[in-house]
Design a protein around this motif. Structure first.
Motif, PDB file in Angstrom:
ATOM      1  N   LYS A  71       0.824  -1.206   0.000  1.00 26.33           N
ATOM      2  CA  LYS A  71       0.000   0.000   0.000  1.00 26.33           C
ATOM      3  C   LYS A  71       0.865   1.266   0.000  1.00 26.33           C
ATOM      4  CE  LYS A  71      -4.212  -1.821   2.005  1.00 26.33           C
ATOM      5  NZ  LYS A  71      -5.224  -1.693   3.038  1.00 26.33           N
ATOM      6  N   SER A  72       1.997   1.232   0.730  1.00 28.68           N
ATOM      7  CA  SER A  72       2.849   2.421   0.763  1.00 28.68           C
ATOM      8  C   SER A  72       3.536   2.645  -0.573  1.00 28.68           C
ATOM      9  CB  SER A  72       3.859   2.330   1.905  1.00 28.68           C
ATOM     10  OG  SER A  72       4.817   1.318   1.630  1.00 28.68           O
ATOM     11  N   ARG A  73       3.906   1.566  -1.248  1.00 21.29           N
ATOM     12  CA  ARG A  73       4.502   1.709  -2.593  1.00 21.29           C
ATOM     13  C   ARG A  73       3.482   2.269  -3.565  1.00 21.29           C
ATOM     14  NH1 ARG A  73       6.933  -4.156  -2.668  1.00 21.29           N
ATOM     15  NH2 ARG A  73       8.532  -3.858  -1.101  1.00 21.29           N
ATOM     16  N   ALA A  74       2.264   1.770  -3.512  1.00 21.79           N
ATOM     17  CA  ALA A  74       1.216   2.246  -4.421  1.00 21.79           C
ATOM     18  C   ALA A  74       0.892   3.703  -4.128  1.00 21.79           C
ATOM     19  CB  ALA A  74      -0.040   1.400  -4.282  1.00 21.79           C
ATOM     20  N   GLY A  75       0.843   4.063  -2.870  1.00 19.86           N
ATOM     21  CA  GLY A  75       0.566   5.455  -2.507  1.00 19.86           C
ATOM     22  C   GLY A  75       1.719   6.378  -2.857  1.00 19.86           C
ATOM     23  N   GLY A  76       2.958   5.889  -2.677  1.00 21.35           N
ATOM     24  CA  GLY A  76       4.132   6.682  -2.997  1.00 21.35           C
ATOM     25  C   GLY A  76       4.262   6.914  -4.483  1.00 21.35           C
ATOM     26  N   ALA A  77       3.933   5.918  -5.291  1.00 24.11           N
ATOM     27  CA  ALA A  77       4.034   6.062  -6.735  1.00 24.11           C
ATOM     28  C   ALA A  77       2.988   7.031  -7.247  1.00 24.11           C
ATOM     29  CB  ALA A  77       3.830   4.691  -7.407  1.00 24.11           C
TER      30      ALA A  77
END
Length: 80
Positions: A71-77
């Motif tokens: 979720k953090s990778r998806a939000g960061g991207a």
């Protein structure tokens, strides 16, 4: 139950019910009782089941760190 005793004659008076227990007197096997009496005889400790109105079940989530990383990778991207 409790009964007063006439100290002069030693005769008990008519017993009276103190409270009503709906559960069996024992927990498991042996001498494990669901109650105890205080040494002074003035109080009782009872083990009784409780029901919590609106209690929620316990939820155990496995691999939560993996999900958080995704979720953090998806939000960061999305913010770049």
């Amino acid at each position: 139950m409790a009964a007063s005793v006439d100290l002069a004659s030693g005769k008990p008076e008519k017993p009276v019910q103190l409270f009503r227990k709906t559960q069996p007197d024992r927990l498991g096997i042996g001498r494990t009782y669901t109650y105890d009496v205080a040494p002074d005889g003035n109080r009782f400790l009872l083990v009784v089941p409780i029901q919590k109105v609106g209690a929620q079940p316990t939820v155990v989530e496995l691999n939560c760190f993996t999900e958080l990383k995704e979720k953090s990778r998806a939000g960061g991207a999305a913010t770049k």
